[in-house]
Design a protein around this motif. Structure first.
Motif, short mmCIF file in Angstrom:
data_model
loop_
_atom_site.label_atom_id
_atom_site.label_comp_id
_atom_site.label_asym_id
_atom_site.label_seq_id
_atom_site.Cartn_x
_atom_site.Cartn_y
_atom_site.Cartn_z
N GLY A 67 0.79 -1.23 0.03
CA GLY A 67 -0.15 -0.04 0.02
C GLY A 67 0.83 1.06 0.00
O GLY A 67 1.84 1.25 -0.54
N SER A 68 0.31 2.23 0.58
CA SER A 68 1.05 3.67 0.62
C SER A 68 2.43 3.30 1.33
O SER A 68 2.62 2.67 2.23
N LEU A 69 3.57 4.15 0.85
CA LEU A 69 4.90 3.86 1.53
C LEU A 69 5.09 5.00 2.44
O LEU A 69 6.30 5.17 2.85
N GLU A 70 4.21 5.78 2.51
CA GLU A 70 4.60 6.98 3.41
C GLU A 70 4.39 6.55 4.79
O GLU A 70 3.31 5.98 5.40
N PRO A 71 5.52 7.07 5.48
CA PRO A 71 5.66 6.43 6.94
C PRO A 71 5.02 7.53 7.95
O PRO A 71 4.68 7.18 8.95
N VAL A 72 4.33 8.82 7.40
CA VAL A 72 3.74 9.72 8.27
C VAL A 72 2.57 9.94 7.63
O VAL A 72 2.48 10.42 6.40
N ASP A 73 1.38 9.64 8.02
CA ASP A 73 0.26 10.26 7.65
C ASP A 73 -0.29 11.60 8.27
O ASP A 73 -0.14 11.88 9.32
N CYS A 74 -0.39 12.54 7.40
CA CYS A 74 -0.31 13.92 7.83
C CYS A 74 -1.58 14.70 7.33
O CYS A 74 -1.60 14.93 5.95
N ALA A 75 -2.67 15.02 7.99
CA ALA A 75 -3.78 15.51 7.39
C ALA A 75 -3.56 16.92 6.96
O ALA A 75 -4.12 17.42 6.02
N ASP A 94 -2.32 25.19 8.83
CA ASP A 94 -1.80 26.80 8.38
C ASP A 94 -0.69 27.11 8.98
O ASP A 94 0.10 27.80 8.86
N THR A 95 -0.48 26.70 10.41
CA THR A 95 0.68 27.11 11.24
C THR A 95 1.43 26.15 11.44
O THR A 95 2.69 26.38 12.28
N CYS A 96 1.26 24.95 11.12
CA CYS A 96 2.30 23.69 11.44
C CYS A 96 3.42 23.67 10.51
O CYS A 96 3.30 23.67 9.15
N VAL A 97 4.60 23.51 10.85
CA VAL A 97 5.92 23.59 10.21
C VAL A 97 6.33 22.03 10.17
O VAL A 97 7.27 21.75 9.29
N THR A 98 6.02 21.36 10.90
CA THR A 98 6.32 19.99 10.78
C THR A 98 5.95 19.20 9.82
O THR A 98 6.60 18.15 9.22
N LYS A 99 4.89 19.52 9.11
CA LYS A 99 4.30 18.97 7.92
C LYS A 99 5.21 18.98 6.62
O LYS A 99 5.19 18.18 5.80
N TYR A 100 6.17 20.10 6.86
CA TYR A 100 7.09 19.96 5.61
C TYR A 100 8.27 18.95 5.80
O TYR A 100 8.75 18.48 4.83
N VAL A 101 8.52 18.75 7.09
CA VAL A 101 9.62 17.55 7.25
C VAL A 101 8.84 16.21 6.78
O VAL A 101 9.44 15.68 6.18
N TRP A 102 7.42 15.96 7.28
CA TRP A 102 6.89 14.68 6.55
C TRP A 102 6.66 14.62 5.21
O TRP A 102 7.00 13.80 4.50
N LYS A 103 6.48 15.86 4.76
CA LYS A 103 6.17 15.95 3.22
C LYS A 103 7.77 15.53 2.48
O LYS A 103 7.70 14.88 1.70
N ARG A 104 8.73 16.23 2.92
CA ARG A 104 10.02 15.78 2.28
C ARG A 104 10.56 14.53 2.56
O ARG A 104 10.86 13.70 1.63
N ILE A 105 10.18 13.79 3.71
CA ILE A 105 10.45 12.28 3.97
C ILE A 105 9.61 11.45 3.05
O ILE A 105 10.19 10.52 2.24
N ASN A 106 8.57 11.83 2.83
CA ASN A 106 7.58 10.68 2.02
C ASN A 106 8.12 11.06 0.52
O ASN A 106 8.11 9.94 -0.23
N GLU A 107 8.17 12.25 0.10
CA GLU A 107 8.66 12.58 -1.13
C GLU A 107 9.92 11.67 -1.61
O GLU A 107 10.24 11.27 -2.57
#
Length: 153
Positions: free
Chosen positions: A85-93, A105-118
Motif C-alpha cells: 500500500g502507501s509507502l508514506e511513513p507519516v500520515d499527515c492531514a 496553516d501554522t504547522c511547520v512539521t508537515k514540511y518535514v513529513w512531506k520531504r520524507i515521504n517524497e
C-alpha cells in the motif's frame, strides 16, 4: 518505515521471476525453492502482484508466472505499493488538500513529513527491476539457483 515480509519477499520473488522467466513461465515451486519462501505465501503475493498488473499467470502443465511488463518498466515502488500500500511513513492531514487538520496553516512539521515521504517515493521509483536483476547477476555470475537475492541477518 519498516517493510513487512510481503514487500521484502515479494520483491525477491519478482527479481527471481525476472531472472528465470525469459524462456518459459516460472512455477511457484521453483521460486519457493530458490528464495526459501513458502509456496502458500508466494501464491498470496503473486495474486496481489497479478491484481496490480505486474505479473501474469499461465495455466497448464508448463504453467507458472511471467512478468506482465518489460523488466525495465517495473520499479521497486510499483512492487512495494502493490504489496504494502502507501509507502508514506507519516500520515499527515495537513498535507491533504481537504485534510481536517486544525493546525495545517501554522504547522511547520508537515514540511518535514512531506520531504520524507517524497524522498522515499522518489528513491523506490528510481530503482528498476532490471537494475536489480543485473546486480544479482553481477554478484552471482554462475547463476547458482540456491543463492538468495536478499541478505539474511
Amino acid at each position: 518505515m519498516k517493510l513487512s515480509t510481503k514487500g521484502r519477499y515479494g520483491l525477491r520473488a519478482l527479481i527471481d521471476l525476472a531472472q528465470y522467466s525469459k524462456d518459459a513461465p516460472v512455477s511457484i515451486m521453483s521460486i519457493s525453492a530458490r528464495q526459501d519462501i513458502s509456496e502458500r505465501y508466494l501464491e498470496q503475493l503473486m495474486s496481489m502482484l497479478k491484481k496490480a498488473g505486474l505479473v501474469k499467470s499461465v495455466r497448464g502443465a508448463a504453467g507458472g508466472y511471467i512478468l506482465a511488463k518489460d523488466v525495465k518498466d517495473i520499479s521497486v515502488g510499483d512492487v512495494l505499493r502493490a504489496l504494502e500500500g502507501s509507502l508514506e511513513p507519516v500520515d499527515c492531514a495537513g498535507l491533504e488538500p481537504d485534510g481536517e487538520c486544525r493546525s495545517a496553516d501554522t504547522c511547520v512539521t508537515k514540511y518535514v513529513w512531506k520531504r520524507i515521504n517524497e524522498s522515499i517515493n522518489r528513491t523506490v521509483d528510481e530503482i528498476r527491476l532490471d537494475q536489480l536483476v543485473e546486480e544479482s547477476r553481477r554478484l552471482n555470475p554462475e547463476g547458482r539457483e540456491t543463492d538468495r537475492t536478499e541478505c539474511r541477518n
